[in-house]
Design a protein around this motif. Structure first.
Motif, PDB file in Angstrom:
ATOM      1  N   GLY A 189       0.820  -1.205   0.000  1.00  0.00           N
ATOM      2  CA  GLY A 189       0.000   0.000   0.000  1.00  0.00           C
ATOM      3  C   GLY A 189       0.853   1.254   0.000  1.00  0.00           C
ATOM      4  O   GLY A 189       0.499   2.263  -0.630  1.00  0.00           O
ATOM      5  N   TYR A 190       1.979   1.190   0.695  1.00  0.00           N
ATOM      6  CA  TYR A 190       2.887   2.340   0.720  1.00  0.00           C
ATOM      7  C   TYR A 190       3.629   2.464  -0.604  1.00  0.00           C
ATOM      8  O   TYR A 190       3.931   3.571  -1.048  1.00  0.00           O
ATOM      9  N   TRP A 191       3.934   1.334  -1.226  1.00  0.00           N
ATOM     10  CA  TRP A 191       4.621   1.372  -2.521  1.00  0.00           C
ATOM     11  C   TRP A 191       3.839   2.207  -3.533  1.00  0.00           C
ATOM     12  O   TRP A 191       4.424   2.985  -4.291  1.00  0.00           O
ATOM     13  N   LYS A 192       2.513   2.021  -3.536  1.00  0.00           N
ATOM     14  CA  LYS A 192       1.675   2.715  -4.519  1.00  0.00           C
ATOM     15  C   LYS A 192       1.819   4.228  -4.410  1.00  0.00           C
ATOM     16  O   LYS A 192       1.736   4.944  -5.416  1.00  0.00           O
ATOM     17  N   ARG A 193       2.038   4.707  -3.194  1.00  0.00           N
ATOM     18  CA  ARG A 193       2.148   6.149  -2.979  1.00  0.00           C
ATOM     19  C   ARG A 193       3.433   6.725  -3.568  1.00  0.00           C
ATOM     20  O   ARG A 193       3.555   7.941  -3.750  1.00  0.00           O
ATOM     21  N   CYS A 194       4.388   5.844  -3.848  1.00  0.00           N
ATOM     22  CA  CYS A 194       5.682   6.304  -4.369  1.00  0.00           C
ATOM     23  C   CYS A 194       5.746   6.297  -5.894  1.00  0.00           C
ATOM     24  O   CYS A 194       6.755   6.729  -6.470  1.00  0.00           O
ATOM     25  N   PHE A 195       4.713   5.787  -6.526  1.00  0.00           N
ATOM     26  CA  PHE A 195       4.714   5.734  -7.986  1.00  0.00           C
ATOM     27  C   PHE A 195       4.075   6.997  -8.559  1.00  0.00           C
ATOM     28  O   PHE A 195       2.916   7.003  -8.979  1.00  0.00           O
ATOM     29  N   ASN A 196       4.842   8.070  -8.538  1.00  0.00           N
ATOM     30  CA  ASN A 196       4.405   9.312  -9.164  1.00  0.00           C
ATOM     31  C   ASN A 196       5.622  10.007  -9.768  1.00  0.00           C
ATOM     32  O   ASN A 196       6.768   9.697  -9.429  1.00  0.00           O
ATOM     33  N   LYS A 197       5.374  10.914 -10.658  1.00  0.00           N
ATOM     34  CA  LYS A 197       6.439  11.556 -11.426  1.00  0.00           C
ATOM     35  C   LYS A 197       7.418  12.312 -10.538  1.00  0.00           C
ATOM     36  O   LYS A 197       8.645  12.203 -10.703  1.00  0.00           O
ATOM     37  N   GLU A 198       6.894  13.081  -9.590  1.00  0.00           N
ATOM     38  CA  GLU A 198       7.760  13.898  -8.738  1.00  0.00           C
ATOM     39  C   GLU A 198       8.708  13.032  -7.915  1.00  0.00           C
ATOM     40  O   GLU A 198       9.898  13.338  -7.788  1.00  0.00           O
ATOM     41  N   TYR A 199       8.161  11.954  -7.360  1.00  0.00           N
ATOM     42  CA  TYR A 199       8.982  11.060  -6.544  1.00  0.00           C
ATOM     43  C   TYR A 199      10.056  10.395  -7.402  1.00  0.00           C
ATOM     44  O   TYR A 199      11.226  10.315  -7.004  1.00  0.00           O
ATOM     45  N   PHE A 200       9.664   9.921  -8.568  1.00  0.00           N
ATOM     46  CA  PHE A 200      10.599   9.231  -9.452  1.00  0.00           C
ATOM     47  C   PHE A 200      11.770  10.135  -9.838  1.00  0.00           C
ATOM     48  O   PHE A 200      12.932   9.718  -9.789  1.00  0.00           O
ATOM     49  N   TYR A 245      15.296  12.376   2.039  1.00  0.00           N
ATOM     50  CA  TYR A 245      14.356  11.477   2.715  1.00  0.00           C
ATOM     51  C   TYR A 245      13.060  12.214   3.069  1.00  0.00           C
ATOM     52  O   TYR A 245      11.953  11.698   2.849  1.00  0.00           O
ATOM     53  N   VAL A 246      13.213  13.408   3.612  1.00  0.00           N
ATOM     54  CA  VAL A 246      12.043  14.197   4.010  1.00  0.00           C
ATOM     55  C   VAL A 246      11.193  14.561   2.795  1.00  0.00           C
ATOM     56  O   VAL A 246       9.961  14.419   2.814  1.00  0.00           O
ATOM     57  N   PHE A 247      11.841  15.010   1.735  1.00  0.00           N
ATOM     58  CA  PHE A 247      11.104  15.384   0.530  1.00  0.00           C
ATOM     59  C   PHE A 247      10.432  14.166  -0.107  1.00  0.00           C
ATOM     60  O   PHE A 247       9.317  14.261  -0.634  1.00  0.00           O
ATOM     61  N   ALA A 248      11.115  13.026  -0.063  1.00  0.00           N
ATOM     62  CA  ALA A 248      10.551  11.804  -0.635  1.00  0.00           C
ATOM     63  C   ALA A 248       9.276  11.407   0.100  1.00  0.00           C
ATOM     64  O   ALA A 248       8.283  11.003  -0.523  1.00  0.00           O
ATOM     65  N   SER A 249       9.292  11.523   1.418  1.00  0.00           N
ATOM     66  CA  SER A 249       8.095  11.176   2.191  1.00  0.00           C
ATOM     67  C   SER A 249       6.958  12.150   1.903  1.00  0.00           C
ATOM     68  O   SER A 249       5.780  11.782   1.985  1.00  0.00           O
ATOM     69  N   GLU A 250       7.303  13.394   1.558  1.00  0.00           N
ATOM     70  CA  GLU A 250       6.276  14.365   1.178  1.00  0.00           C
ATOM     71  C   GLU A 250       5.598  13.945  -0.124  1.00  0.00           C
ATOM     72  O   GLU A 250       4.374  14.010  -0.250  1.00  0.00           O
ATOM     73  N   TYR A 251       6.382  13.515  -1.082  1.00  0.00           N
ATOM     74  CA  TYR A 251       5.828  13.094  -2.369  1.00  0.00           C
ATOM     75  C   TYR A 251       5.083  11.767  -2.266  1.00  0.00           C
ATOM     76  O   TYR A 251       4.266  11.447  -3.140  1.00  0.00           O
ATOM     77  N   ALA A 252       5.378  10.997  -1.219  1.00  0.00           N
ATOM     78  CA  ALA A 252       4.725   9.696  -1.056  1.00  0.00           C
ATOM     79  C   ALA A 252       3.420   9.791  -0.283  1.00  0.00           C
ATOM     80  O   ALA A 252       2.792   8.776  -0.008  1.00  0.00           O
ATOM     81  N   LYS A 253       3.018  10.989   0.068  1.00  0.00           N
ATOM     82  CA  LYS A 253       1.764  11.142   0.805  1.00  0.00           C
ATOM     83  C   LYS A 253       0.572  10.854  -0.102  1.00  0.00           C
ATOM     84  O   LYS A 253       0.609  11.094  -1.300  1.00  0.00           O
ATOM     85  N   GLU A 254      -0.490  10.344   0.515  1.00  0.00           N
ATOM     86  CA  GLU A 254      -1.688   9.993  -0.253  1.00  0.00           C
ATOM     87  C   GLU A 254      -2.411  11.255  -0.713  1.00  0.00           C
ATOM     88  O   GLU A 254      -2.440  12.255  -0.033  1.00  0.00           O
TER      89      GLU A 254
END
Length: 254
Positions: A189-200, A245-254
Motif C-alpha cells: 500500500g505504501y509502494w503505490k504512494r511512491c509511484f508518481n512523477k515527482e517522486y521518481f 528522505y524528508v522530501f521523498a516522504s512528502e511526495y509519497a503522501k496519499e
C-alpha cells in the motif's frame, strides 16, 4: 520551498556553514567513535553507537528542515543548535529505526547464506555423481545468474522506496514508531504512494548524485592528505540524504 535535490543540497550546506564549530564538533565525535570501533570485542559497541548517532544527526536535520520555510533558514537552525541536540535529542527514534534495519540486514544475510549453501550442496552432488558434469555446471551457473539477477532487481526495487521510508522514520517521535516505520519498506500500500512523477525524478537524480559522489570519494579516500576533505563531504552527504528522505516522504503522501 521547493522539494528537490538542489534544495536538499543547499539546506545541507547552509546548515553546515551556519555553525562550523557545531558541525566539526559532531564530525569529530563521530570519527573518534568510529575509530574506537577497531578495538577488539568491545569495538562492536562503538560501531553500533556510531550507526545510531549518525542516524540521530540525520533525524535532527530532517525534522528541522520540516519546520523551516526556506533552505536559507537552516543556517539559523545550526546557530541555535548544540552538539547534544544533534546527537541525543532524537536518539530514541534513531535506536528504534536502527534496530529494525539491523534485523532486516540479518534476515537478508541469512537468506543469502541459505541460497548459497543450497547451490554449493547441489554443485557437490553434481561433482560426486560425475554425470554430465559440464552440462550440470552450465545449468548451475545459469541458475546462479538468474538468482543473482532476481536479487539485484529486488534490491533495486526496495532501494527505490527506501528514501521515503526513512523520511517517515524522521517524522517519528518514539522508539516504537521509528522501529515500525522501517517495515513500510514491505508494505504494498505504501509502494503505490511512491509511484508518481515527482517522486521518481527526485530519487533518480538522488541516485545519480550518490553514484557520482561515491566514485569521487573512493579514490580520494586513498590519500591521507585528502582524507579530512572526504570526511567532510561524507558528513554533508548524510545531511543531504536526510533532506531527500524528508522530501521523498512528502511526495509519497496519499
Amino acid at each position: 520551498m521547493q522539494k528537490n535535490n538542489i534544495t536538499a543540497i543547499k539546506a545541507a550546506w547552509n546548515f553546515f556553514k551556519g555553525n562550523y564549530a557545531l558541525n566539526f564538533g559532531v564530525l569529530a565525535i563521530l570519527i573518534v567513535i568510529s575509530l574506537l570501533g577497531a578495538i577488539p570485542i568491545v569495538g562492536m559497541l562503538f560501531v553500533l553507537a556510531y550507526s545510531i548517532l549518525s542516524l540521530s544527526v540525520q533525524i535532527y536535520f530532517g525534522k528541522a528542515l520540516l519546520q523551516v520555510k526556506s533552505e536559507e533558514e537552516m543556517a539559523q537552525v545550526a546557530q541555535d543548535s548544540k552538539i547534544g541536540d544533534l546527537l541525543i535529542q532524537h536518539l530514541h527514534v534513531a535506536a528504534g529505526a536502527f534496530l529494525a534495519l539491523f534485523l532486516l540486514s540479518l534476515l537478508f544475510m541469512a537468506l543469502m547464506m541459505m541460497v548459497m549453501g543450497m547451490n554449493m550442496h547441489m554443485d557437490m552432488q553434481t561433482m560426486q555423481n560425475g554425470i554430465a558434469v559440464e552440462q550440470e555446471m552450465a545449468a548451475g551457473f545459469m541458475a546462479n545468474g538468474i538468482l543473482g539477477l532476481v536479487i539485484l532487481v529486488i534490491g533495486a526495487f526496495l532501494f527505490y522506496f527506501f528514501p521515503s521510508v526513512m523520511g517517515e522514520v524522521i517524522r517519528s517521535e518514539t522508539f516504537n514508531d521509528g522501529f515500525k516505520k522501517v517495515f513500510l519498506l514491505f508494505n504494498p500500500g505504501y509502494w503505490k504512494r511512491c509511484f508518481n512523477k515527482e517522486y521518481f525524478i527526485l530519487i533518480l537524480i538522488w541516485s545519480l548524485i550518490l553514484l557520482g559522489v561515491f566514485m569521487l570519494l573512493i579514490p580520494m579516500s586513498m590519500s591521507i592528505i585528502l582524507l579530512p576533505l572526504v570526511l567532510v563531504i561524507a558528513y554533508l552527504l548524510s545531511l543531504y540524504n536526510a533532506g531527500v528522505y524528508v522530501f521523498a516522504s512528502e511526495y509519497a503522501k496519499e
